[in-house]
Design a protein around this motif. Structure first.
Motif, PDB file in Angstrom:
ATOM      1  N   LEU A  83       0.919  -1.057   0.244  1.00  0.00           N
ATOM      2  CA  LEU A  83      -0.340  -0.261   0.123  1.00  0.00           C
ATOM      3  C   LEU A  83       0.977   0.884  -0.109  1.00  0.00           C
ATOM      4  O   LEU A  83       0.294   1.968  -1.363  1.00  0.00           O
ATOM      5  N   TYR A  84       1.968   1.757   0.633  1.00  0.00           N
ATOM      6  CA  TYR A  84       2.808   2.363   0.953  1.00  0.00           C
ATOM      7  C   TYR A  84       3.362   2.954  -0.212  1.00  0.00           C
ATOM      8  O   TYR A  84       3.578   4.019  -0.770  1.00  0.00           O
ATOM      9  N   ASP A  85       3.990   1.911  -0.927  1.00  0.00           N
ATOM     10  CA  ASP A  85       4.695   1.800  -2.322  1.00  0.00           C
ATOM     11  C   ASP A  85       3.645   2.425  -3.618  1.00  0.00           C
ATOM     12  O   ASP A  85       3.986   2.628  -4.525  1.00  0.00           O
ATOM     13  N   GLU A  86       2.858   1.887  -3.372  1.00  0.00           N
ATOM     14  CA  GLU A  86       1.629   2.282  -4.433  1.00  0.00           C
ATOM     15  C   GLU A  86       1.462   3.376  -4.194  1.00  0.00           C
ATOM     16  O   GLU A  86       1.341   4.576  -5.033  1.00  0.00           O
ATOM     17  N   SER A  87       0.903   4.169  -3.006  1.00  0.00           N
ATOM     18  CA  SER A  87       0.944   5.725  -2.248  1.00  0.00           C
ATOM     19  C   SER A  87       1.478   6.696  -2.882  1.00  0.00           C
ATOM     20  O   SER A  87       1.879   7.629  -3.247  1.00  0.00           O
ATOM     21  N   GLY A  88       3.157   5.852  -3.218  1.00  0.00           N
ATOM     22  CA  GLY A  88       4.366   6.384  -3.038  1.00  0.00           C
ATOM     23  C   GLY A  88       4.321   7.226  -5.192  1.00  0.00           C
ATOM     24  O   GLY A  88       5.144   7.978  -4.905  1.00  0.00           O
ATOM     25  N   VAL A 145      -4.358   5.680 -10.792  1.00  0.00           N
ATOM     26  CA  VAL A 145      -3.163   4.886  -9.766  1.00  0.00           C
ATOM     27  C   VAL A 145      -3.662   4.794  -7.992  1.00  0.00           C
ATOM     28  O   VAL A 145      -4.279   4.083  -7.277  1.00  0.00           O
ATOM     29  N   ALA A 146      -4.201   6.102  -7.812  1.00  0.00           N
ATOM     30  CA  ALA A 146      -5.136   6.748  -6.714  1.00  0.00           C
ATOM     31  C   ALA A 146      -6.453   5.490  -6.168  1.00  0.00           C
ATOM     32  O   ALA A 146      -7.022   4.837  -5.579  1.00  0.00           O
ATOM     33  N   LYS A 147      -7.266   5.583  -7.487  1.00  0.00           N
ATOM     34  CA  LYS A 147      -8.820   5.051  -7.503  1.00  0.00           C
ATOM     35  C   LYS A 147      -8.408   3.293  -7.495  1.00  0.00           C
ATOM     36  O   LYS A 147      -9.327   2.760  -6.647  1.00  0.00           O
ATOM     37  N   SER A 148      -7.101   3.194  -7.989  1.00  0.00           N
ATOM     38  CA  SER A 148      -7.043   1.498  -8.336  1.00  0.00           C
ATOM     39  C   SER A 148      -6.236   0.923  -7.118  1.00  0.00           C
ATOM     40  O   SER A 148      -7.106  -0.327  -6.179  1.00  0.00           O
ATOM     41  N   LEU A 149      -5.748   1.686  -6.428  1.00  0.00           N
ATOM     42  CA  LEU A 149      -5.391   1.363  -4.583  1.00  0.00           C
ATOM     43  C   LEU A 149      -6.535   1.293  -4.170  1.00  0.00           C
ATOM     44  O   LEU A 149      -6.794   0.288  -3.269  1.00  0.00           O
ATOM     45  N   VAL A 150      -7.346   2.270  -4.029  1.00  0.00           N
ATOM     46  CA  VAL A 150      -8.888   2.471  -2.677  1.00  0.00           C
ATOM     47  C   VAL A 150      -9.782   1.292  -3.472  1.00  0.00           C
ATOM     48  O   VAL A 150     -10.147   0.092  -2.454  1.00  0.00           O
ATOM     49  N   SER A 151      -9.854   0.787  -4.306  1.00  0.00           N
ATOM     50  CA  SER A 151     -10.297  -0.819  -4.989  1.00  0.00           C
ATOM     51  C   SER A 151      -9.592  -1.895  -4.305  1.00  0.00           C
ATOM     52  O   SER A 151     -11.011  -2.447  -3.810  1.00  0.00           O
ATOM     53  N   GLY A 152      -8.743  -1.995  -4.697  1.00  0.00           N
ATOM     54  CA  GLY A 152      -7.822  -2.683  -3.746  1.00  0.00           C
ATOM     55  C   GLY A 152      -8.457  -2.624  -2.321  1.00  0.00           C
ATOM     56  O   GLY A 152      -7.332  -3.620  -1.650  1.00  0.00           O
ATOM     57  N   HIS A 153      -8.098  -1.419  -1.837  1.00  0.00           N
ATOM     58  CA  HIS A 153      -8.139  -1.918  -0.006  1.00  0.00           C
ATOM     59  C   HIS A 153      -9.028  -0.523   0.159  1.00  0.00           C
ATOM     60  O   HIS A 153      -9.210   0.518   0.897  1.00  0.00           O
ATOM     61  N   PRO A 154     -10.456  -1.688  -0.092  1.00  0.00           N
ATOM     62  CA  PRO A 154     -11.424  -0.366   0.958  1.00  0.00           C
ATOM     63  C   PRO A 154     -11.469  -0.262   2.075  1.00  0.00           C
ATOM     64  O   PRO A 154     -12.010   0.733   2.487  1.00  0.00           O
ATOM     65  N   ASP A 155     -10.604  -0.384   2.967  1.00  0.00           N
ATOM     66  CA  ASP A 155     -11.339  -0.562   3.662  1.00  0.00           C
ATOM     67  C   ASP A 155      -9.917   0.509   4.679  1.00  0.00           C
ATOM     68  O   ASP A 155      -9.680   0.266   6.051  1.00  0.00           O
ATOM     69  N   SER A 156      -8.958   0.969   3.880  1.00  0.00           N
ATOM     70  CA  SER A 156      -7.865   1.182   4.458  1.00  0.00           C
ATOM     71  C   SER A 156      -8.482   3.010   4.152  1.00  0.00           C
ATOM     72  O   SER A 156      -8.360   3.923   3.675  1.00  0.00           O
TER      73      SER A 156
END
Length: 223
Positions: A6-11, A28-39
């Motif tokens: 998660l940290y790498d993708e947020s970077g 990338v942000a939307k893909s990130l939250v899609s994979g980690h909706p509870d983050s």
């Protein structure tokens, strides 16, 4: 703290934002939250990305859509991590960007009143101040720094509110003056019409008077 993936993708999102590649950052942000909706971290990062895009978009309709979406993600992030003073700051900042001044004031005050807030370093997204390195200070100083920024944002929001109240009051006064002028104009017109009608009645001969004049004329002619 956020997982390494998660940290790498947020970077990557932060890098795209720094390069002004906002659409790629949003992707990338939307893909990130899609994979980690509870983050909370992923939701906050997506909110930050949308806010940055909205502030640079000249299209009013798109800007409203971006900022509204940013607010949704920001609220989710803060709900998932209510002890995060950094996310509270982000939430207040987005409210202000959305011209929701009262909500921004409330969010600032709410974030400042968080008891035993989470270390901002754990939620650091560059939202506090660009160029600030959270590693260079203690947890207490980092929390105080966010509170300082919240106080600044609160002052800014209250100034906006005061300015709006002054403008609304000025518009109200102008409206009252204009209405008073309109009422005065109508009053003058009404009085003018009334006087004109009275004058016309005086000048216009009555039917009886006209008959008498004609009768007298005929009498003179017969004589």
């Amino acid at each position: 703290m956020a997982s390494s993936s998660l940290y790498d993708e947020s970077g990557r999102v932060v890098e795209f934002l720094a390069a002004n590649d906002f659409m790629k950052a949003l992707e990338v942000a939307k893909s990130l939250v899609s994979g980690h909706p509870d983050s909370a971290f992923a939701n906050a990062l997506t909110a930050l990305t949308l806010m940055k895009i909205s502030l640079r978009d000249s299209n009013v309709v798109r800007r409203r859509e971006y900022i509204a979406s940013a607010l949704d993600f920001s609220k989710t992030a803060f709900a998932l991590s209510p002890k995060s003073i950094a996310f509270g700051f982000l939430n207040a900042k987005i409210h202000l960007a959305n011209a929701q001044i009262d909500a921004a004031i409330q969010e600032c005050e709410s974030a400042m009143s968080i008891e035993d807030p989470r270390d901002p370093w754990l939620d650091y997204l560059g939202i506090i101040n660009e160029g600030y390195d959270p590693h260079e200070s203690s947890k207490e100083s980092r929390i105080e720094r966010v509170r300082t920024e919240l106080r600044k944002l609160l002052v800014k929001a209250k100034r906006y509110k005061f300015k709006r109240l002054v403008e609304d009051h000025s518009l109200a006064e102008i409206s009252k003056e204009f209405q008073a002028l309109q009422d005065r104009k109508e009053e003058i017109q009404t009085r003018f019409d009334r006087e004109r009608q009275s004058f016309e009645k005086i000048e216009t001969p009555s039917p009886c008077r006209e008959f008498n004049q004609k009768f007298l004329t005929c009498e003179k002619q017969n004589k």
